[in-house]
Design a protein around this motif. Structure first.
Motif, PDB file in Angstrom:
ATOM      1  N   VAL A 174       7.679 -22.260  17.579  1.00  0.00           N
ATOM      2  CA  VAL A 174       8.379 -23.343  18.261  1.00  0.00           C
ATOM      3  C   VAL A 174       8.941 -22.819  19.577  1.00  0.00           C
ATOM      4  N   ALA A 175       8.837 -23.627  20.614  1.00  0.00           N
ATOM      5  CA  ALA A 175       9.264 -23.210  21.957  1.00  0.00           C
ATOM      6  C   ALA A 175      10.737 -23.530  22.179  1.00  0.00           C
ATOM      7  N   SER A 176      11.588 -22.992  21.308  1.00  0.00           N
ATOM      8  CA  SER A 176      13.026 -23.222  21.395  1.00  0.00           C
ATOM      9  C   SER A 176      13.762 -21.897  21.420  1.00  0.00           C
ATOM     10  N   ALA A 177      15.016 -21.952  21.852  1.00  0.00           N
ATOM     11  CA  ALA A 177      15.832 -20.743  21.855  1.00  0.00           C
ATOM     12  C   ALA A 177      16.126 -20.280  20.429  1.00  0.00           C
ATOM     13  N   GLU A 178      16.209 -21.237  19.509  1.00  0.00           N
ATOM     14  CA  GLU A 178      16.468 -20.933  18.103  1.00  0.00           C
ATOM     15  C   GLU A 178      15.465 -21.703  17.241  1.00  0.00           C
ATOM     16  N   ARG A 179      15.311 -21.280  16.004  1.00  0.00           N
ATOM     17  CA  ARG A 179      14.417 -21.999  15.095  1.00  0.00           C
ATOM     18  C   ARG A 179      14.913 -23.429  14.909  1.00  0.00           C
ATOM     19  N   SER A 180      13.983 -24.330  14.738  1.00  0.00           N
ATOM     20  CA  SER A 180      14.327 -25.733  14.592  1.00  0.00           C
ATOM     21  C   SER A 180      14.570 -26.073  13.125  1.00  0.00           C
ATOM     22  N   ALA A 181      15.653 -26.813  12.865  1.00  0.00           N
ATOM     23  CA  ALA A 181      15.939 -27.274  11.506  1.00  0.00           C
ATOM     24  C   ALA A 181      14.868 -28.239  11.010  1.00  0.00           C
ATOM     25  N   TYR A 236      11.671 -27.705  11.148  1.00  0.00           N
ATOM     26  CA  TYR A 236      10.598 -26.920  10.538  1.00  0.00           C
ATOM     27  C   TYR A 236      10.998 -25.445  10.656  1.00  0.00           C
ATOM     28  N   PRO A 237      12.004 -25.038   9.878  1.00  0.00           N
ATOM     29  CA  PRO A 237      12.622 -23.712  10.068  1.00  0.00           C
ATOM     30  C   PRO A 237      11.701 -22.536   9.789  1.00  0.00           C
ATOM     31  N   GLN A 238      10.608 -22.754   9.072  1.00  0.00           N
ATOM     32  CA  GLN A 238       9.685 -21.652   8.796  1.00  0.00           C
ATOM     33  C   GLN A 238       8.903 -21.226  10.033  1.00  0.00           C
ATOM     34  N   ALA A 239       8.926 -22.030  11.081  1.00  0.00           N
ATOM     35  CA  ALA A 239       8.215 -21.668  12.313  1.00  0.00           C
ATOM     36  C   ALA A 239       9.096 -20.749  13.160  1.00  0.00           C
ATOM     37  N   PRO A 240       8.661 -19.522  13.428  1.00  0.00           N
ATOM     38  CA  PRO A 240       9.453 -18.631  14.279  1.00  0.00           C
ATOM     39  C   PRO A 240       9.419 -19.113  15.730  1.00  0.00           C
ATOM     40  N   THR A 241      10.447 -18.771  16.484  1.00  0.00           N
ATOM     41  CA  THR A 241      10.427 -19.122  17.900  1.00  0.00           C
ATOM     42  C   THR A 241       9.405 -18.243  18.619  1.00  0.00           C
ATOM     43  N   LEU A 242       8.919 -18.728  19.746  1.00  0.00           N
ATOM     44  CA  LEU A 242       8.011 -17.912  20.556  1.00  0.00           C
ATOM     45  C   LEU A 242       8.759 -16.720  21.137  1.00  0.00           C
ATOM     46  N   ARG A 243      10.050 -16.888  21.364  1.00  0.00           N
ATOM     47  CA  ARG A 243      10.873 -15.764  21.838  1.00  0.00           C
ATOM     48  C   ARG A 243      10.905 -14.643  20.809  1.00  0.00           C
ATOM     49  N   GLU A 244      11.040 -15.016  19.540  1.00  0.00           N
ATOM     50  CA  GLU A 244      11.029 -14.011  18.460  1.00  0.00           C
ATOM     51  C   GLU A 244       9.739 -13.210  18.477  1.00  0.00           C
ATOM     52  N   GLN A 245       8.679 -13.834  18.929  1.00  0.00           N
ATOM     53  CA  GLN A 245       7.362 -13.207  18.888  1.00  0.00           C
ATOM     54  C   GLN A 245       6.981 -12.521  20.191  1.00  0.00           C
ATOM     55  N   GLY A 246       7.991 -12.296  21.035  1.00  0.00           N
ATOM     56  CA  GLY A 246       7.759 -11.485  22.230  1.00  0.00           C
ATOM     57  C   GLY A 246       7.537 -12.245  23.514  1.00  0.00           C
ATOM     58  N   PHE A 247       7.858 -13.543  23.525  1.00  0.00           N
ATOM     59  CA  PHE A 247       7.664 -14.346  24.737  1.00  0.00           C
ATOM     60  C   PHE A 247       8.995 -14.998  25.130  1.00  0.00           C
ATOM     61  N   PRO A 248       9.877 -14.219  25.768  1.00  0.00           N
ATOM     62  CA  PRO A 248      11.269 -14.633  25.966  1.00  0.00           C
ATOM     63  C   PRO A 248      11.478 -15.819  26.892  1.00  0.00           C
ATOM     64  N   ASN A 249      10.508 -16.125  27.738  1.00  0.00           N
ATOM     65  CA  ASN A 249      10.709 -17.196  28.722  1.00  0.00           C
ATOM     66  C   ASN A 249      10.152 -18.544  28.283  1.00  0.00           C
ATOM     67  N   VAL A 250       9.522 -18.568  27.102  1.00  0.00           N
ATOM     68  CA  VAL A 250       8.871 -19.806  26.676  1.00  0.00           C
ATOM     69  C   VAL A 250       9.862 -20.656  25.878  1.00  0.00           C
ATOM     70  N   ALA A 251      10.594 -21.485  26.608  1.00  0.00           N
ATOM     71  CA  ALA A 251      11.550 -22.405  25.985  1.00  0.00           C
ATOM     72  C   ALA A 251      11.429 -23.746  26.697  1.00  0.00           C
ATOM     73  N   ALA A 252      11.057 -24.769  25.959  1.00  0.00           N
ATOM     74  CA  ALA A 252      10.895 -26.099  26.539  1.00  0.00           C
ATOM     75  C   ALA A 252      10.993 -27.128  25.419  1.00  0.00           C
ATOM     76  N   ALA A 253      11.430 -28.316  25.773  1.00  0.00           N
ATOM     77  CA  ALA A 253      11.539 -29.388  24.788  1.00  0.00           C
ATOM     78  C   ALA A 253      11.589 -30.716  25.517  1.00  0.00           C
TER      79      ALA A 253
END
Length: 324
Positions: free
Chosen positions: A224-231, A233-250
């Protein structure tokens, strides 16, 4: 010009009587039907969430709040309608994320930022990175490696040039150091068709429309392209967690009013929006539409919009993107 005693006291009486009249008009808001302008057509999350809030406003303020859909031109038709409406509190905008990218994408607009003022932020629609279960990759690192192995890189489907899914994809291409082509389609349904057929590699999308495909095993969620995991679908890790710190959009929605709208009316509407969004039943219904409540004051919403404009204007110019 000679000012007679009668003229002087008559003018004074009018001036004095006019002040409480203006105050009473603002205090009495809303005393008639209020138009809420939606920048999209019926049936989407913008429209559904606005109708839900309109019903709540009407119930609490004892007045009719009606939704008018004015879709088209990347939300600019709706924005223009409210920007040029009287500042009396009876025409309001349920603004969406493309408001922050319109000028960078399209150049000079038929309205200016100074024509509208923020009232309150309402909700966000997190974007999830989705691939087909039949794709030759199953994780985000595998997707990136696959893109780097191809001369033309990755292909992403999006619901339109300059949309939040498009821009989030551009951020991922940059963070991952991979070539990418964003292919616009008319809505999520067409994007999903291409994804299932294997003609595009991935897409970024809101959850509700993709959920049936996820539950049936046809789609895989990579993050998920969020700063934090989304309630949602919480099982989806953020893209930031996976090494892409600038990918945040909604996607996001909130309320704006003509800039000439009196502060008293803006404050009253702001309080009403925040009250409605704090209702558990409202929150539950919005969650069912794939939306997260992100209530914010006029000042907070204004700062959020400023940040969005700076962020996306830089990306749009760097990437040389143009609106459709």
């Amino acid at each position: 010009m000679t000012i007679t005693r009668r003229t002087f006291f008559g003018t004074l009486a009018l001036s004095i009587s006019g002040l409480p009249f203006a105050a009473r008009a603002e205090d009495a808001w809303p005393s008639r039907m209020v138009r809420l302008i939606s920048p999209y057509g019926p049936g989407g999350s913008n429209d559904i969430s606005l109708r839900l809030l309109a019903e709540e406003f009407g119930r609490n303020l004892h007045q009719q709040f009606i939704v008018e859909n004015k879709p088209g031109a990347g939300t600019r038709i709706a924005n223009d309608t409210v920007a040029h409406a009287p500042g009396d509190g009876y025409t309001l905008l349920y603004v969406a994320a493309p408001y922050a990218t319109a000028e960078a994408l399209f150049g000079k607009l038929t309205y200016e930022r100074k024509d509208l003022q923020p009232v309150a932020m309402a909700v966000i629609a997190p974007l999830f990175l989705i691939i087909s279960a039949d794709a030759p990759f199953k994780t985000l690192p595998e997707l990136i490696a696959y893109g780097k192995s191809k001369p033309d890189g990755l292909t992403f489907a999006s619901p339109g040039a300059g949309s939040q899914p498009h821009l989030a994809g551009e951020l991922l291409f940059r963070d991952a150091g991979v070539k990418g082509l964003n292919i616009p389609f008319r809505g999520d349904a067409a994007s999903y068709t291409e994804l299932l057929a294997g003609r595009v590699d991935a897409t970024l999308t809101a959850l509700p429309t993709a959920l049936p495909y996820i539950q049936s095993g046809k789609f895989i969620v990579l993050g998920v392209a969020s700063a934090e995991r989304s309630a949602l679908y919480p099982q989806a890790p953020t893209l930031r967690e996976q090494g892409f710190p600038n990918v945040a959009a909604a996607g996001w929605y909130g309320f704006m009013a003509p800039s000439t709208t009196p502060r008293a009316i803006v404050d009253k509407l702001q309080a009403e929006v925040l009250r409605a969004l704090a209702e558990p039943a409202i929150k539950d219904k919005l969650t069912a539409q794939g939306l997260e409540v992100r209530a914010g004051t006029a000042a907070e919403f204004g700062q959020f919009i400023d940040n969005e404009i700076r962020k996306w204007t830089g990306l749009i110019r760097e990437a040389g993107l143009k609106g459709e």
